[in-house]
Design a protein around this motif. Sequence first.
Motif, PDB file in Angstrom:
ATOM      1  N   ARG A 118       0.851  -1.452   0.007  1.00 51.84           N
ATOM      2  CA  ARG A 118      -0.036  -0.042   0.090  1.00 51.84           C
ATOM      3  C   ARG A 118       0.693   1.145   0.012  1.00 51.84           C
ATOM      4  NH1 ARG A 118      -3.016  -2.753   3.975  1.00 51.84           N
ATOM      5  NH2 ARG A 118      -2.300  -1.731   5.436  1.00 51.84           N
ATOM      6  N   HIS A 119       2.004   1.212   0.650  1.00 47.29           N
ATOM      7  CA  HIS A 119       2.541   2.672   1.069  1.00 47.29           C
ATOM      8  C   HIS A 119       3.878   2.562   0.261  1.00 47.29           C
ATOM      9  CE1 HIS A 119       0.262   3.810   4.498  1.00 47.29           C
ATOM     10  NE2 HIS A 119       0.233   2.626   4.686  1.00 47.29           N
ATOM     11  N   LEU A 171      -3.576  -5.112  -4.809  1.00 48.03           N
ATOM     12  CA  LEU A 171      -1.826  -4.783  -4.215  1.00 48.03           C
ATOM     13  C   LEU A 171      -1.165  -5.240  -4.854  1.00 48.03           C
ATOM     14  CD1 LEU A 171      -2.890  -4.941  -0.404  1.00 48.03           C
ATOM     15  CD2 LEU A 171      -2.591  -3.006  -1.627  1.00 48.03           C
TER      16      LEU A 171
END
Length: 252
Positions: A118-119, A171
Amino acid sequence: MTEPKIQNAAPDQLRPMPEDWQRALAVVAHPDDLEYGCSAAIAGWTDGGREVAYVLATRGEAGIDTLEPAKCAPLREQEQRASAAVVGVDSVEFLGHKDGVVEYGTALRRDIAAAIRRHRPELLITLNHRDTWGGVAWNTPDHVAVGRATLDAAADAGNRWIFPELIEQGLEPWNGVRWVAVAGSSSPTHAVDATPGIERAVRSLLEHRAYIEALTHEDPETYCRSFLTGNVQAVAERFGGTPAVPFELFSR
């Protein structure tokens, strides 16, 4: 979590942390883990325009003996968000694992790998994953599990055939983690000048007031300032005389 004071180790000098990165993700077990470990460094990084996000495995609900978990969890979550904001961190996520009984395994690795995807960080930060704090105090199972799983998830996040269900959730693999930095290690290799961020680090730890007031009868500000300044000063001899936050850095 109360991290024991860092002990002076061998006199070899610590190297500066890499600076050619833009995004970092810090993954730890409990609210306050980062504030005891490395928030002075994080304050300096966000000052420089870098992005730092926090992911916590638990909400710290078992951390205050006088407060039942159902009431403790939202309080500690609120304190953590306020604490992160002091050092320029707006993104704080909680994975929902149960405080005190976090288990190392594929479920934890999957959750952390998902957060990495995600990051999409270049620098991954965690806390001491070894059994002891420098051989003088026993570490907690939660710290060991989360630290170890974070080191493993750095690779998991980049392999599409590990946890393929994450791709189904949108993702895509992220193989861009270049370093994993372990705070609170008894074998540090690198360090960050703590001077620009130490005052905010003290204020950040102070945001965990309910936890600190349950932990010690000492004045909270005196306690926080003494603990944090003592730790960064203890590293100065190995970092050119500059108070610093030490890390053990693993390259990928």
